[in-house]
Write an enzyme that holds these catalytic residues in place. Structure first.
Site, PDB file in Angstrom:
ATOM      1  N   SER A 186       0.600  -1.184   0.098  1.00 22.42           N
ATOM      2  CA  SER A 186       0.038  -0.230  -0.037  1.00 22.42           C
ATOM      3  C   SER A 186       0.909   1.367  -0.044  1.00 22.42           C
ATOM      4  O   SER A 186       0.200   2.331  -0.133  1.00 22.42           O
ATOM      5  CB  SER A 186      -1.057  -0.138   1.127  1.00 22.42           C
ATOM      6  OG  SER A 186      -0.149   0.135   2.414  1.00 22.42           O
ATOM      7  N   TYR A 212      29.557  -5.018  14.053  1.00 25.53           N
ATOM      8  CA  TYR A 212      29.301  -4.647  12.478  1.00 25.53           C
ATOM      9  C   TYR A 212      30.806  -4.946  11.842  1.00 25.53           C
ATOM     10  O   TYR A 212      30.514  -5.474  10.657  1.00 25.53           O
ATOM     11  CB  TYR A 212      29.018  -3.090  12.414  1.00 25.53           C
ATOM     12  CG  TYR A 212      28.963  -2.647  10.814  1.00 25.53           C
ATOM     13  CD1 TYR A 212      27.618  -2.934  10.262  1.00 25.53           C
ATOM     14  CD2 TYR A 212      29.784  -1.865  10.299  1.00 25.53           C
ATOM     15  CE1 TYR A 212      27.489  -2.625   9.237  1.00 25.53           C
ATOM     16  CE2 TYR A 212      29.631  -1.602   8.878  1.00 25.53           C
ATOM     17  CZ  TYR A 212      28.328  -1.701   8.249  1.00 25.53           C
ATOM     18  OH  TYR A 212      28.099  -1.298   7.051  1.00 25.53           O
TER      19      TYR A 212
HETATM   20  N1  NAD Z   1      25.514   3.617   3.768  1.00 27.05           N
HETATM   21  C1  NAD Z   1      27.088   3.434   3.958  1.00 27.05           C
HETATM   22  O1  NAD Z   1      27.932   4.247   3.892  1.00 27.05           O
HETATM   23  C2  NAD Z   1      27.699   1.857   3.869  1.00 27.05           C
HETATM   24  C3  NAD Z   1      29.143   1.836   3.703  1.00 27.05           C
HETATM   25  C4  NAD Z   1      29.662   0.558   3.790  1.00 27.05           C
HETATM   26  C5  NAD Z   1      28.689  -0.669   3.643  1.00 27.05           C
HETATM   27  N2  NAD Z   1      27.431  -0.533   3.665  1.00 27.05           N
HETATM   28  C6  NAD Z   1      26.508  -1.562   3.496  1.00 27.05           C
HETATM   29  O2  NAD Z   1      25.679  -1.588   2.166  1.00 27.05           O
HETATM   30  C7  NAD Z   1      24.434  -2.267   2.597  1.00 27.05           C
HETATM   31  C8  NAD Z   1      23.189  -1.381   2.248  1.00 27.05           C
HETATM   32  O3  NAD Z   1      23.405  -0.297   3.203  1.00 27.05           O
HETATM   33  P1  NAD Z   1      22.750   1.095   3.329  1.00 27.05           P
HETATM   34  O4  NAD Z   1      23.142   2.337   3.565  1.00 27.05           O
HETATM   35  O5  NAD Z   1      21.770   1.173   1.784  1.00 27.05           O
HETATM   36  O6  NAD Z   1      21.467   0.633   4.298  1.00 27.05           O
HETATM   37  P2  NAD Z   1      19.858   1.008   4.461  1.00 27.05           P
HETATM   38  O7  NAD Z   1      19.571   0.776   6.161  1.00 27.05           O
HETATM   39  O8  NAD Z   1      19.822   2.449   3.963  1.00 27.05           O
HETATM   40  O9  NAD Z   1      19.032   0.009   3.815  1.00 27.05           O
HETATM   41  C9  NAD Z   1      19.198  -1.423   3.986  1.00 27.05           C
HETATM   42  C10 NAD Z   1      17.981  -2.138   3.596  1.00 27.05           C
HETATM   43  O10 NAD Z   1      17.950  -3.387   3.894  1.00 27.05           O
HETATM   44  C11 NAD Z   1      16.800  -3.648   4.520  1.00 27.05           C
HETATM   45  N3  NAD Z   1      17.215  -4.821   5.473  1.00 27.05           N
HETATM   46  C12 NAD Z   1      17.587  -4.892   6.895  1.00 27.05           C
HETATM   47  N4  NAD Z   1      17.756  -6.185   7.247  1.00 27.05           N
HETATM   48  C13 NAD Z   1      17.141  -7.077   6.405  1.00 27.05           C
HETATM   49  C14 NAD Z   1      17.025  -8.313   6.262  1.00 27.05           C
HETATM   50  N5  NAD Z   1      17.219  -9.156   7.488  1.00 27.05           N
HETATM   51  N6  NAD Z   1      16.408  -9.007   5.351  1.00 27.05           N
HETATM   52  C15 NAD Z   1      16.115  -8.243   4.047  1.00 27.05           C
HETATM   53  N7  NAD Z   1      16.329  -6.948   4.124  1.00 27.05           N
HETATM   54  C16 NAD Z   1      16.773  -6.370   5.159  1.00 27.05           C
HETATM   55  C17 NAD Z   1      16.432  -2.533   4.995  1.00 27.05           C
HETATM   56  O11 NAD Z   1      14.940  -2.653   5.402  1.00 27.05           O
HETATM   57  C18 NAD Z   1      16.640  -1.601   4.234  1.00 27.05           C
HETATM   58  O12 NAD Z   1      15.585  -1.309   3.061  1.00 27.05           O
HETATM   59  C19 NAD Z   1      24.504  -2.990   3.743  1.00 27.05           C
HETATM   60  O13 NAD Z   1      25.162  -4.220   3.931  1.00 27.05           O
HETATM   61  C20 NAD Z   1      25.542  -1.959   4.609  1.00 27.05           C
HETATM   62  O14 NAD Z   1      26.234  -2.655   5.778  1.00 27.05           O
HETATM   63  C21 NAD Z   1      26.617   0.758   3.668  1.00 27.05           C
END
Ligand code: NAD
Length: 265
Positions: free
Chosen positions: A43, A169
């Site tokens: 939705s 982490y």
């Molecule tokens: N943003 C950064 O600076 C950064 C840097 C290094 C690594 N990362 C990694 O990149 C990936 C994405 O990060 P982001 O910044 O887009 O995070 P975010 O929190 O903005 O988005 C993550 C998404 O994953 C979903 N999610 C969480 N737990 C889940 C689960 N158990 N099953 C399915 N979906 C799930 C969430 O609902 C969300 O939509 C992550 O693995 C994060 O550790 C991010």
């Protein structure tokens, strides 16, 4: 576009942030994209998984939403069954879903609950989802249903950079980096390349809560390239890999971090 003619990509955690950027790029590249997220409300088409689906379809692409928790074995199985039954092939798995600790706590005080939560989503989930996906990819490749399946692990600069206030982490991402190497090694004989991508500081909802801190660090010179990374910076590397440009790099990590990893004097 039918699933018989278009390649299929499964992107976990694709409802926002980096996963959203990757899903949009892969759809533009011609993939039918399975948008997985733990949050998926049909939705709500203004944000989350169904917004991503709407945006892809609005641009003439194809996407399906599949709600699943990557930390749950039953959900992982159901997700692979969905891909098999609805689409019949998997050309690219992008292990992107991940969580930060709910609170940053000194490693000398942090508790086991947060450790277990972060490890199950960031490490155990993708480790075993890849096992299931690889099994299908091998079968479908043998049957001629997919030509060149590939797998991506989104880790982090936290795989090697120490942040003692979120040790769980860092440990999860260091473990995931090894998972990428293990699967690259094991799947090479089946012609399935595996790439690790290490994002640096990327502008997403995950990092919005520490925006001021990172704004200041970037301003003070933390990164040679003095800007935040964007989800598109990561998505372009996934796109190059998905095209086959990086197949001989199997098991390697590409950092998308504006030069964060360069040692400087
Ligand atoms: N943003 C950064 O600076 C950064 C840097 C290094 C690594 N990362 C990694 O990149 C990936 C994405 O990060 P982001 O910044 O887009 O995070 P975010 O929190 O903005 O988005 C993550 C998404 O994953 C979903 N999610 C969480 N737990 C889940 C689960 N158990 N099953 C399915 N979906 C799930 C969430 O609902 C969300 O939509 C992550 O693995 C994060 O550790 C991010």
């Amino acid at each position: 576009m039918s699933a018989e003619t278009s390649r299929v990509a499964l992107v976990t955690g694709a409802g926002q942030g980096i996963g959203r950027g990757v899903a949009l790029q892969l759809a533009a590249d011609g993939f039918c994209v399975v948008i997985n997220d733990i949050v998926a409300d049909p939705s709500n088409t203004e944000s989350g998984a169904y917004e991503v689906k709407k945006t892809i379809e609005g641009a003439g692409g194809r996407a399906e939403v599949h709600r699943a928790d990557v930390a749950s074995a039953a959900d992982r199985q159901a997700m692979m069954d969905f891909v098999a039954e609805e689409l019949g092939r998997l050309d690219l798995l992008v292990n992107n879903a991940g969580v930060a600790p709910k609170e940053r706590t000194d490693i000398l005080k942090a508790g086991e609950e947060s450790f277990d939560r972060v490890m199950s989503v960031n490490l155990k989930g993708p480790y075993f989802l890849t096992q299931r996906a690889a099994d299908r990819m091998i079968q479908w490749k043998r049957a001629g249903k997919v030509g060149h399946p590939r797998i991506v692990f989104i880790t982090s600069i936290s795989a090697y950079a120490s942040s003692p206030s979120r040790g769980e982490y860092c440990v999860s991402k260091a473990g995931l980096s090894m998972a990428a190497k293990l699967y690259a090694d094991r799947l090479a004989e089946f012609g399935i390349p595996v790439l690790e991508i290490r994002p640096g500081i990327i502008r997403t909802p995950m990092t919005s809560v520490v925006k001021d801190k990172y704004d200041k660090l970037i301003e003070e010179g933390l990164l040679p390239i003095k800007r935040w990374g964007e989800p598109e910076d990561v998505a372009r590397v996934v796109s190059a890999f998905a095209r086959g440009d990086l197949d001989y790099c199997t098991g390697q990590a590409i950092e998308v971090g504006g030069g964060f990893g360069i040692r400087r004097l």
